[in-house]
Design an enzyme around this catalytic site. Structure first.
Site, PDB file in Angstrom:
ATOM      1  N   LYS A 106      53.359 -35.334 -22.487  1.00  0.00           N
ATOM      2  CA  LYS A 106      53.204 -34.813 -21.110  1.00  0.00           C
ATOM      3  C   LYS A 106      53.240 -35.851 -20.123  1.00  0.00           C
ATOM      4  CE  LYS A 106      52.171 -30.547 -19.642  1.00  0.00           C
ATOM      5  NZ  LYS A 106      52.744 -29.340 -20.145  1.00  0.00           N
TER       6      LYS A 106
HETATM    7  P1  NAD Z   1      53.292 -22.929 -11.437  1.00  0.00           P
HETATM    8  O1  NAD Z   1      52.888 -23.986 -10.485  1.00  0.00           O
HETATM    9  O2  NAD Z   1      54.428 -22.146 -11.522  1.00  0.00           O
HETATM   10  O3  NAD Z   1      52.212 -21.871 -11.026  1.00  0.00           O
HETATM   11  C1  NAD Z   1      50.557 -21.905 -11.130  1.00  0.00           C
HETATM   12  C2  NAD Z   1      50.060 -20.711 -10.485  1.00  0.00           C
HETATM   13  O4  NAD Z   1      48.724 -20.743 -10.731  1.00  0.00           O
HETATM   14  C3  NAD Z   1      50.423 -20.657  -9.202  1.00  0.00           C
HETATM   15  O5  NAD Z   1      50.616 -19.295  -8.888  1.00  0.00           O
HETATM   16  C4  NAD Z   1      49.099 -21.111  -8.410  1.00  0.00           C
HETATM   17  O6  NAD Z   1      48.833 -20.517  -6.990  1.00  0.00           O
HETATM   18  C5  NAD Z   1      48.099 -20.502  -9.421  1.00  0.00           C
HETATM   19  N1  NAD Z   1      46.783 -20.978  -9.274  1.00  0.00           N
HETATM   20  C6  NAD Z   1      46.584 -22.436  -9.454  1.00  0.00           C
HETATM   21  N2  NAD Z   1      45.184 -22.538  -9.440  1.00  0.00           N
HETATM   22  C7  NAD Z   1      44.637 -21.205  -9.327  1.00  0.00           C
HETATM   23  C8  NAD Z   1      43.453 -20.774  -9.426  1.00  0.00           C
HETATM   24  N3  NAD Z   1      42.156 -21.470  -9.623  1.00  0.00           N
HETATM   25  N4  NAD Z   1      43.173 -19.263  -9.362  1.00  0.00           N
HETATM   26  C9  NAD Z   1      44.387 -18.533  -9.588  1.00  0.00           C
HETATM   27  N5  NAD Z   1      45.404 -18.923  -9.400  1.00  0.00           N
HETATM   28  C10 NAD Z   1      45.672 -20.297  -9.412  1.00  0.00           C
HETATM   29  O7  NAD Z   1      53.043 -23.440 -12.913  1.00  0.00           O
HETATM   30  P2  NAD Z   1      53.253 -22.902 -14.392  1.00  0.00           P
HETATM   31  O8  NAD Z   1      54.596 -23.428 -14.956  1.00  0.00           O
HETATM   32  O9  NAD Z   1      53.412 -21.126 -14.280  1.00  0.00           O
HETATM   33  O10 NAD Z   1      52.043 -23.070 -15.241  1.00  0.00           O
HETATM   34  C11 NAD Z   1      50.978 -22.230 -15.411  1.00  0.00           C
HETATM   35  C12 NAD Z   1      50.410 -22.690 -16.788  1.00  0.00           C
HETATM   36  O11 NAD Z   1      51.120 -22.476 -17.576  1.00  0.00           O
HETATM   37  C13 NAD Z   1      49.897 -24.296 -16.736  1.00  0.00           C
HETATM   38  O12 NAD Z   1      48.543 -24.250 -17.467  1.00  0.00           O
HETATM   39  C14 NAD Z   1      51.031 -24.848 -17.552  1.00  0.00           C
HETATM   40  O13 NAD Z   1      50.482 -26.023 -18.161  1.00  0.00           O
HETATM   41  C15 NAD Z   1      51.208 -23.774 -18.565  1.00  0.00           C
HETATM   42  N6  NAD Z   1      52.535 -23.621 -19.097  1.00  0.00           N
HETATM   43  C16 NAD Z   1      53.834 -23.638 -18.241  1.00  0.00           C
HETATM   44  C17 NAD Z   1      54.974 -23.415 -18.966  1.00  0.00           C
HETATM   45  C18 NAD Z   1      56.231 -23.372 -18.349  1.00  0.00           C
HETATM   46  O14 NAD Z   1      57.436 -23.384 -18.800  1.00  0.00           O
HETATM   47  N7  NAD Z   1      56.161 -23.450 -16.998  1.00  0.00           N
HETATM   48  C19 NAD Z   1      54.996 -23.257 -20.602  1.00  0.00           C
HETATM   49  C20 NAD Z   1      53.820 -23.522 -21.330  1.00  0.00           C
HETATM   50  C21 NAD Z   1      52.644 -23.716 -20.360  1.00  0.00           C
END
Ligand code: NAD
Length: 417
Positions: A106
């Site tokens: 990561k």
């Molecule tokens: P992103 O940046 O696209 O979206 C994150 C979202 O969370 C945004 O809408 C933001 O406004 C919101 N957010 C942040 N803090 C918040 C809060 N306190 N309350 C409500 N909403 C809040 O990120 P993502 O890629 O969608 O990742 C989200 C999660 O999923 C993370 O934990 C990431 O590690 C995990 N993840 C992502 C992927 C991927 O393919 N992108 C894969 C596996 C896991």
């Protein structure tokens, strides 16, 4: 009280619980209870106003027994080495749960991309890529998008390393735009995977998803596509939130319209008219059948867990549930699909992207989606069979499956020297 565990402490605690169930030897525990490599970089970036700003970034590899380290890069103001280490460990278990030939890694940079121009983000990305260039590579460590990063940032990353190497490095990063060697189906893969797991869980519980009430926390990549795919399965998305606030509509929110709205509103949902406002802290407690936390870590804790009672809780985010909340959810009859299973759709299609990049042979979207479904249904079945056999919850079962696969590989390879 374990409420204040850091992400790394939480990841360690989850590891130890599954290791206990497996009866894992002490010396092997010591190996996995630490990372393999941790890199910290400090680097200057020219800002639009002409000033220089020094940023700090990390890249961590937790384990590479089963293949190159794999894991996203996070851009956020509160990134810490502790958090990146936890996310790297979870990546090791995720890749093993879906049985793809990767280890866990990561990365992250402490920055606030919402307050930076595109030019500043590009310069930061190119410099960070240069600083960690010795570590990354198609056979060594393969980054991808995560919170605060996206396909465009991956394109800059791959371009920078390709310029360093004097050749196009197609398989070095995943989550790239399709035009630059990305995979069809990658952009929505994590959300699609969440919905595949929810469908399997509903089947397992004998529950009808048609008309089921779903709530999604976070409306970025994972949250929005999870909502989209759950709606396609017939669920009614009654509440969503993001960093700007929360929305509720008991008749169901039009997810397509909300995605379009957010894309024109700096990726924020605030101001969307066809729903009422709700305090964003309350979203997890909205009564529903399916809950998908898809934002950040440590959202469900012992203090709010007693009021969180969906039938199915699918962890789209990494580490949204603190260890002390798990027994409370279980006592309340919540069927929890842990992050290391629920959100593996992204890394699975990243694996497909890596394979396609190495071969220079690209698949159709239908092919990608069909293969993803096969992988995830199989992983769900293996984990739920383990849970039943050992009388443990799905988190412990998923970690048991993963740790056992990593350990078996480690033992076959042996220890050098
Ligand atoms: P992103 O940046 O696209 O979206 C994150 C979202 O969370 C945004 O809408 C933001 O406004 C919101 N957010 C942040 N803090 C918040 C809060 N306190 N309350 C409500 N909403 C809040 O990120 P993502 O890629 O969608 O990742 C989200 C999660 O999923 C993370 O934990 C990431 O590690 C995990 N993840 C992502 C992927 C991927 O393919 N992108 C894969 C596996 C896991």
């Amino acid at each position: 009280m374990t409420n204040n565990l850091s992400p790394w402490q939480a990841a360690l605690q989850q590891f130890q619980i599954a290791a206990d169930k497996l009866g894992l030897e002490k010396d092997l525990r010591a190996r996995y209870a630490t990372t393999k490599r941790e890199l910290t970089v400090h680097f200057p970036v020219r800002m639009d106003d002409g000033s220089l700003r020094v940023f700090t970034g990390y890249r961590v590899q937790h384990d590479t027994s089963r293949g190159p380290a794999k894991g996203g890069i996070r851009y956020a103001p509160d990134v810490t080495l502790d958090e990146v280490k936890a996310l790297a460990m979870w990546m090791t278990w995720k890749c093993a749960v879906v049985d793809i030939p990767f280890g866990g890694g990561k990365g992250g940079v402490i920055c606030d991309p919402t307050k930076m121009s595109l030019g500043e983000i590009e310069r930061l990305t190119r410099r960070y890529a240069s600083e960690i260039a010795d570590w990354v590579g198609a056979d060594g460590d393969i980054p991808a998008p995560d919170v605060g990063t996206n396909a465009q940032i991956m394109a800059w990353f791959v371009d920078t390393i390709s310029v360093h190497h004097g050749r196009l490095e197609r398989a070095l990063v995943t989550g790239k735009p399709v035009l630059t060697g990305g995979s069809r189906g990658r952009v929505d893969a994590t959300g699609r995977g969440v919905s595949i797991c929810v469908a399997q869980a509903a089947k397992f519980l004998g529950m009808d998803l048609n008309g089921a009430r779903a709530v999604v926390q976070g409306f970025g990549n994972v949250g929005s596509w999870s909502a989209h795919h759950l709606a396609k399965l017939g669920a009614k998305i009654i509440a969503v939130s993001d960093v700007s606030g929360a929305l509720v509509n008991r008749n169901g929110i039009d997810i397509h319209a909300l995605m379009e709205y957010a894309s024109k509103n700096k990726n924020r949902i605030e101001g969307f008219r066809e729903a009422d406002r709700l305090d964003k802290e309350e979203i997890l407690e909205v009564e529903c059948d399916v809950l998908v936390p898809a934002a950040v870590e440590n959202q469900i804790r012992a203090d709010n867990a007693p009021r969180i009672k969906p039938k199915i809780l699918a962890e789209g985010a990494n580490g949204p549930t603190a260890p002390d909340a798990d027994p409370i959810l279980q006592a309340n009859g919540v069927f929890l699909i842990p992050d290391v299973l629920a959100n593996t759709g992204g890394v699975t299609v990243s694996y497909f992207e890596w394979v396609q990049g190495l071969q220079g042979f690209y698949w159709t979207e239908a092919d990608v989606n069909a293969r993803l479904t096969d992988v995830m249904v199989n992983a769900f079945d293996v984990v739920s069979a383990t849970a039943q056999k050992h009388h443990v919850d799905m988190r412990v079962a998923a970690n048991m499956v993963a740790i056992d696969r990593v350990v078996q590989t480690h033992k076959l390879r042996g220890l050098y020297p």
